[in-house]
Design a protein around this motif. Structure first.
Motif, PDB file in Angstrom:
ATOM      1  N   THR A 166       0.846  -1.191   0.000  1.00 37.04           N
ATOM      2  CA  THR A 166       0.000   0.000   0.000  1.00 37.04           C
ATOM      3  C   THR A 166       0.882   1.241   0.000  1.00 37.04           C
ATOM      4  O   THR A 166       1.790   1.377   0.828  1.00 37.04           O
ATOM      5  CB  THR A 166      -0.920   0.037   1.238  1.00 37.04           C
ATOM      6  OG1 THR A 166      -1.764  -1.133   1.227  1.00 37.04           O
ATOM      7  CG2 THR A 166      -1.805   1.274   1.234  1.00 37.04           C
ATOM      8  N   CYS A 167       0.629   2.132  -0.922  1.00 39.51           N
ATOM      9  CA  CYS A 167       1.405   3.367  -1.006  1.00 39.51           C
ATOM     10  C   CYS A 167       1.251   4.161   0.295  1.00 39.51           C
ATOM     11  O   CYS A 167       0.138   4.326   0.805  1.00 39.51           O
ATOM     12  CB  CYS A 167       0.908   4.225  -2.170  1.00 39.51           C
ATOM     13  SG  CYS A 167       1.013   3.436  -3.784  1.00 39.51           S
ATOM     14  N   GLY A 168       2.373   4.639   0.819  1.00 42.91           N
ATOM     15  CA  GLY A 168       2.341   5.440   2.039  1.00 42.91           C
ATOM     16  C   GLY A 168       2.433   4.638   3.316  1.00 42.91           C
ATOM     17  O   GLY A 168       2.454   5.210   4.403  1.00 42.91           O
ATOM     18  N   ARG A 169       2.518   3.312   3.216  1.00 49.26           N
ATOM     19  CA  ARG A 169       2.644   2.460   4.399  1.00 49.26           C
ATOM     20  C   ARG A 169       3.909   1.615   4.320  1.00 49.26           C
ATOM     21  O   ARG A 169       4.335   1.233   3.226  1.00 49.26           O
ATOM     22  CB  ARG A 169       1.427   1.527   4.539  1.00 49.26           C
ATOM     23  CG  ARG A 169       0.131   2.255   4.827  1.00 49.26           C
ATOM     24  CD  ARG A 169      -0.985   1.270   5.076  1.00 49.26           C
ATOM     25  NE  ARG A 169      -2.273   1.948   5.256  1.00 49.26           N
ATOM     26  CZ  ARG A 169      -3.427   1.315   5.385  1.00 49.26           C
ATOM     27  NH1 ARG A 169      -3.469  -0.023   5.338  1.00 49.26           N
ATOM     28  NH2 ARG A 169      -4.548   1.997   5.549  1.00 49.26           N
ATOM     29  N   SER A 170       4.478   1.335   5.481  1.00 46.26           N
ATOM     30  CA  SER A 170       5.660   0.474   5.581  1.00 46.26           C
ATOM     31  C   SER A 170       6.800   0.934   4.672  1.00 46.26           C
ATOM     32  O   SER A 170       7.520   0.113   4.084  1.00 46.26           O
ATOM     33  CB  SER A 170       5.284  -0.985   5.258  1.00 46.26           C
ATOM     34  OG  SER A 170       4.249  -1.430   6.107  1.00 46.26           O
ATOM     35  N   GLY A 171       6.929   2.242   4.533  1.00 47.20           N
ATOM     36  CA  GLY A 171       8.017   2.785   3.734  1.00 47.20           C
ATOM     37  C   GLY A 171       7.816   2.747   2.239  1.00 47.20           C
ATOM     38  O   GLY A 171       8.734   3.078   1.482  1.00 47.20           O
ATOM     39  N   VAL A 172       6.619   2.350   1.791  1.00 49.85           N
ATOM     40  CA  VAL A 172       6.350   2.266   0.354  1.00 49.85           C
ATOM     41  C   VAL A 172       5.990   3.652  -0.192  1.00 49.85           C
ATOM     42  O   VAL A 172       5.080   4.311   0.316  1.00 49.85           O
ATOM     43  CB  VAL A 172       5.199   1.283   0.052  1.00 49.85           C
ATOM     44  CG1 VAL A 172       4.861   1.304  -1.444  1.00 49.85           C
ATOM     45  CG2 VAL A 172       5.564  -0.125   0.497  1.00 49.85           C
TER      46      VAL A 172
END
Length: 199
Positions: A166-172
């Motif tokens: 997911t964009c914006g989560r876990s450094g993505v």
């Protein structure tokens, strides 16, 4: 007679008032949409040499979008019309600095909808001048002028790229990109990134 004329006059006035109100609202809405599109768009540039010719690539796309999803318009110019590209939303690979094209050495992946050659997701568009007829639902040819290719396409973007990304989560971090199509997927010359933030 007067009553009838008065009714007709009031009816005309009411109709004109309603028409003016509708026109004002439509104009305001168009202005709002125009401002939003302009304010949230960004352009990324890259100069590449392919064979004996130099191409000045320009990719314009929104840099913000709702996390739940939206259809966005993406435009490009200066492309090699002999090299098809995919336009889509992808995670930015580790080591890639979107402000520095010399670091664009890893394939943008994963991408929303995967390599959507059949156009079932609406999440990517295949721009090419030879085989676009093979996938009419999500493919179109370049508009060519002076040996250069341009395009304006619509794709669907959302924060959740896959069940695990997911964009914006876990450094993505994610970007709307172009990349060489499946006929030449290892060619990194046509990678261009416009980073996007989901709200």
């Amino acid at each position: 007679m007067r009553t009838s004329l008065l009714n007709r006059t009031h009816g005309t006035r009411n109709t004109r008032t309603l028409a003016r109100t509708a026109l004002t609202l439509a104009s305001a809405a168009a202005l709002t949409v125009g401002l939003a599109s302009t304010a949230s768009a960004a352009t990324a540039n890259r100069t590449v040499t392919d064979g004996t010719r130099t191409y000045n690539l320009a990719l314009t796309a929104p840099n913000t979008a709702p996390a739940t999803g939206a259809n966005v318009t993406v435009t490009g110019s200066g492309y090699n019309p002999d090299q098809g590209v995919y336009v889509g939303l992808c995670a930015i690979p580790a080591g890639v600095n979107t402000a520095d094209p010399t670091t664009w050495n890893s394939k943008p992946t994963p991408c929303l909808g995967g390599q959507d050659e059949t156009g079932t997701t609406g999440a990517s568009h295949w721009v090419n001048s030879d085989w676009y007829w093979m996938s009419p639902s999500n493919s179109s040819p370049f508009t060519e002028s002076g040996g250069l290719g341009s395009f304006s396409v619509q794709i669907h973007v959302k924060a959740k790229i896959s069940d695990t990304v997911t964009c914006g989560r876990s450094g993505v971090t994610c970007a709307i990109v172009t990349r060489a199509d499946h006929f030449d997927s290892s060619d990194r010359k046509y990678d261009v990134y416009v980073p996007v933030t989901f709200q």
